[in-house]
Design an enzyme around this catalytic site. Structure first.
Site, mmCIF file in Angstrom:
data_model
loop_
_atom_site.group_PDB
_atom_site.id
_atom_site.type_symbol
_atom_site.label_atom_id
_atom_site.label_comp_id
_atom_site.label_asym_id
_atom_site.label_seq_id
_atom_site.Cartn_x
_atom_site.Cartn_y
_atom_site.Cartn_z
ATOM 1 N N HIS A 1 0.850 -1.193 0.000
ATOM 2 C CA HIS A 1 0.000 0.000 0.000
ATOM 3 C C HIS A 1 0.880 1.235 0.000
ATOM 4 O O HIS A 1 1.961 1.235 0.573
ATOM 5 C CB HIS A 1 -0.896 0.010 1.258
ATOM 6 C CG HIS A 1 -2.067 0.912 1.115
ATOM 7 N ND1 HIS A 1 -2.016 2.245 1.413
ATOM 8 C CD2 HIS A 1 -3.325 0.681 0.676
ATOM 9 C CE1 HIS A 1 -3.194 2.792 1.181
ATOM 10 N NE2 HIS A 1 -4.011 1.872 0.732
ATOM 11 N N ASP B 1 -7.934 -5.327 -0.575
ATOM 12 C CA ASP B 1 -8.314 -6.139 -1.738
ATOM 13 C C ASP B 1 -7.936 -7.610 -1.614
ATOM 14 O O ASP B 1 -8.272 -8.403 -2.497
ATOM 15 C CB ASP B 1 -7.635 -5.554 -2.988
ATOM 16 C CG ASP B 1 -8.198 -4.181 -3.290
ATOM 17 O OD1 ASP B 1 -7.407 -3.234 -3.466
ATOM 18 O OD2 ASP B 1 -9.438 -4.042 -3.295
HETATM 19 C C1 SDX Z 1 -5.992 0.315 -3.082
HETATM 20 O O1 SDX Z 1 -4.210 4.752 -1.880
HETATM 21 C C2 SDX Z 1 -5.207 4.105 -1.340
HETATM 22 O O2 SDX Z 1 -5.686 4.413 -0.249
HETATM 23 C C3 SDX Z 1 -5.767 2.967 -2.182
HETATM 24 C C4 SDX Z 1 -6.832 2.096 -1.529
HETATM 25 C C5 SDX Z 1 -8.106 2.847 -1.293
HETATM 26 O O3 SDX Z 1 -8.884 2.430 -0.414
HETATM 27 O O4 SDX Z 1 -8.382 3.804 -2.071
HETATM 28 O O5 SDX Z 1 -6.354 1.579 -0.293
HETATM 29 C C6 SDX Z 1 -7.191 0.913 -2.439
HETATM 30 O O6 SDX Z 1 -5.637 0.724 -4.156
HETATM 31 C C7 SDX Z 1 -5.204 -0.725 -2.332
HETATM 32 C C8 SDX Z 1 -3.948 -1.209 -3.129
HETATM 33 C C9 SDX Z 1 -4.441 -2.266 -4.143
HETATM 34 N N1 SDX Z 1 -3.349 -2.615 -5.074
HETATM 35 C C10 SDX Z 1 -2.772 -3.827 -5.009
HETATM 36 O O7 SDX Z 1 -2.988 -4.661 -4.137
HETATM 37 C C11 SDX Z 1 -1.793 -4.092 -6.155
HETATM 38 C C12 SDX Z 1 -0.517 -4.700 -5.596
HETATM 39 N N2 SDX Z 1 0.170 -3.655 -4.791
HETATM 40 C C13 SDX Z 1 1.230 -2.909 -5.461
HETATM 41 O O8 SDX Z 1 0.912 -2.552 -6.779
HETATM 42 C C14 SDX Z 1 1.755 -1.789 -4.564
HETATM 43 O O9 SDX Z 1 1.867 -2.289 -3.291
HETATM 44 C C15 SDX Z 1 1.026 -0.480 -4.490
HETATM 45 C C16 SDX Z 1 0.928 0.186 -5.812
HETATM 46 C C17 SDX Z 1 -0.323 -0.662 -3.908
HETATM 47 C C18 SDX Z 1 1.823 0.418 -3.553
HETATM 48 O O10 SDX Z 1 3.069 0.537 -4.053
HETATM 49 P P1 SDX Z 1 4.161 1.380 -3.213
HETATM 50 O O11 SDX Z 1 3.852 1.554 -1.792
HETATM 51 O O12 SDX Z 1 4.421 2.567 -4.029
HETATM 52 O O13 SDX Z 1 5.311 0.415 -3.158
HETATM 53 P P2 SDX Z 1 6.497 0.540 -4.125
HETATM 54 O O14 SDX Z 1 5.944 0.458 -5.518
HETATM 55 O O15 SDX Z 1 7.307 1.701 -3.734
HETATM 56 O O16 SDX Z 1 7.212 -0.805 -3.777
HETATM 57 C C19 SDX Z 1 8.199 -0.863 -2.750
HETATM 58 C C20 SDX Z 1 8.830 -2.211 -2.968
HETATM 59 C C21 SDX Z 1 9.224 -2.438 -4.426
HETATM 60 O O17 SDX Z 1 10.258 -3.398 -4.419
HETATM 61 P P3 SDX Z 1 11.796 -2.837 -4.648
HETATM 62 O O18 SDX Z 1 11.772 -2.065 -5.939
HETATM 63 O O19 SDX Z 1 12.090 -1.990 -3.433
HETATM 64 O O20 SDX Z 1 12.637 -4.095 -4.715
HETATM 65 O O21 SDX Z 1 7.845 -3.232 -2.682
HETATM 66 C C22 SDX Z 1 7.576 -3.962 -3.852
HETATM 67 C C23 SDX Z 1 7.999 -3.103 -5.008
HETATM 68 O O22 SDX Z 1 8.329 -3.911 -6.131
HETATM 69 N N3 SDX Z 1 6.145 -4.189 -3.854
HETATM 70 C C24 SDX Z 1 5.604 -5.374 -4.071
HETATM 71 C C25 SDX Z 1 4.228 -5.191 -3.924
HETATM 72 N N4 SDX Z 1 3.974 -3.912 -3.641
HETATM 73 C C26 SDX Z 1 5.160 -3.280 -3.600
HETATM 74 N N5 SDX Z 1 6.186 -6.552 -4.371
HETATM 75 C C27 SDX Z 1 5.324 -7.600 -4.530
HETATM 76 N N6 SDX Z 1 3.989 -7.507 -4.402
HETATM 77 C C28 SDX Z 1 3.406 -6.321 -4.101
HETATM 78 N N7 SDX Z 1 2.098 -6.232 -3.992
#
Ligand code: SDX
Length: 392
Positions: free
Chosen positions: A268, A326
């Site tokens: 998140h 989710d």
């Molecule tokens: C919602 O904003 C809100 O409030 C949204 C929401 C709402 O109620 O409106 O809460 C609803 O959108 C919830 C989120 C739903 N999305 C997902 O579940 C999709 C999977 N999650 C990822 O796409 C991701 O976690 C995000 C986009 C939600 C958040 O990304 P961040 O916090 O920007 O994390 P990041 O991209 O900076 O990642 C940090 C690290 C990275 O690895 P490194 O590059 O450091 O090696 O964590 C990894 C990312 O690759 N990472 C994940 C991951 N999420 C982040 N790795 C594996 N699986 C994941 N889900």
């Protein structure tokens, strides 16, 4: 929750706006709506009451609740001309495509008579949207499955009405299962508002130009559709189906670590702790599966084992990745009878109150100006035009 108000997120300078609706402490996994913790609202309130709380700032008295609920009930019907919009879509159109198109079309029915600078008319727009979203969402589902539309009824609660409009068929009587109605209502509460997430920021930015609220909500629906945002619930269930059985989890986790794909429903932008909504959602999954599904549903077993493995794995721990809203919602919604393509539609139905309450809060601010984010320019420095014959 009292110490939450001393919480300084440290981004005061980069905050996009001020808002009194929702407070999130991402490090502590705290979510408050007008000061009330989400787990208390989910277990003791109902969605219409939470709508009143978000829109008006307080939990209603019994009299206020009755009047508010009646105002919503009296606006659940759609103009008969509106139904023709659905006919323009292919039957296999994704229901979110139908939502983006039809909710935007609401502007055509109310835009001309709407003065967004009049608080009374802003309130009517808010009620109309909250009331009509279940009818539109149910129609999107019925059109998708090729069944006749079912009209709303005034003797049912908000969530009972929605379930009946989705699952009743003319050929037989339909009784709403109270366990499903309660679960639906709780799911709506969990998705009602969430501070300045991508789709809410989209609604605010669109609204800051003076666009009508129906068009702004359509913009929010479009943004929510993305798999990184509201579309994650559909992707998370597809992911659990693909894993299939707990013995496949180690191979899947390795694929995540190899960056082949993400663990959908995890991570998140704000929560770097357990999303408090995910806990309630998991409880809901157990309740619904016990009532109408298989309490030992293999997908729930996979989800719980996947969560356990991930929460004990360095890769996820060091990146502070926890289940979000989710992760479990798809299992519950699927057991209730919804196809995966409807999951984000349900999210948009519930989030409409948050979007419109945030829009209303912005419109009430006399100092509000049109949003105009700036950029860091990374293109070429100034240069003179070269005629085409001198290029290449
Ligand atoms: C919602 O904003 C809100 O409030 C949204 C929401 C709402 O109620 O409106 O809460 C609803 O959108 C919830 C989120 C739903 N999305 C997902 O579940 C999709 C999977 N999650 C990822 O796409 C991701 O976690 C995000 C986009 C939600 C958040 O990304 P961040 O916090 O920007 O994390 P990041 O991209 O900076 O990642 C940090 C690290 C990275 O690895 P490194 O590059 O450091 O090696 O964590 C990894 C990312 O690759 N990472 C994940 C991951 N999420 C982040 N790795 C594996 N699986 C994941 N889900």
């Amino acid at each position: 929750a009292t110490d939450a108000f001393t919480y300084d997120p440290g981004f005061t300078s980069t905050a996009s706006c001020e808002s009194a609706l929702t407070f999130i402490d991402g490090d502590k996994g705290v979510l408050l709506h007008r000061g009330y913790p989400i787990d208390q609202l989910a277990s003791q309130s109902n969605f219409v009451e939470v709508c009143h709380l978000l829109l008006r700032g307080e939990l209603p008295t019994a009299e206020q609740y009755a009047a508010f609920e009646n105002s919503v009930t009296m606006h659940t019907m759609l103009h008969s001309q509106f139904d023709r919009f659905f006919e323009g879509f292919r039957r296999d159109a994704h229901p979110m495509a139908i939502m983006v198109g039809t909710v935007g079309a609401l502007s055509a029915f109310y835009h001309d008579s709407l003065d967004i600078h009049d608080p009374v008319q802003r309130n009517i727009s808010a009620i109309r949207l909250i009331a009509k979203m279940p009818t539109i969402a149910a129609r999107a589902y019925k059109y998708h499955v090729g069944q006749p539309f079912v009209s709303p009824r005034n003797d049912l609660s908000y969530s009972e009405n929605f379930l009946r409009m989705c699952f009743a068929v003319p050929a037989e009587d339909y009784e709403v299962n109270p366990v499903l109605a309660k679960a639906m209502d709780r799911i709506f509460i969990l998705h009602a508002d969430h501070e300045q997430n991508a789709s809410t920021s989209t609604v605010r930015l669109a609204g800051s130009s003076g666009a009508n609220p129906f068009a702004c909500i359509a913009a929010g629906i479009a943004c929510l559709w993305g798999p990184s945002h509201g579309g994650a619930n559909e992707e998370a269930l597809n992911m659990l189906k693909e894993i299939g059985t707990p013995d496949k989890i180690p191979e899947f986790i390795q694929g995540v670590k190899d960056k082949k794909y993400k663990l959908m429903g995890f991570g998140h932008r704000v929560y770097k702790n357990y999303d408090p909504r995910a806990k309630v959602m998991q409880e809901s999954a157990h309740e619904v599966l016990k009532a109408v599904g298989d309490p030992n549903d293999p997908l729930l077993q996979v989800a719980m084992e996947l969560e356990k493995v991930a929460l004990n794995d360095e890769y996820f721990i060091e990146r502070k990745l926890f289940p979000n809203v989710d992760f479990y919602s798809g299992i519950t919604l699927s057991a209730m009878g919804f196809p995966t393509t409807m999951f984000t539609v349900l999210f948009s139905l519930a989030r409409t109150v948050g979007w419109i309450a945030q829009w209303q809060e912005m419109m009430e601010d006399p100092s509000q100006k049109i949003g105009r984010p700036r950029q860091l320019y990374t293109g070429p420095t100034t240069r003179d035009y070269t005629p085409i014959e001198k290029r290449g």
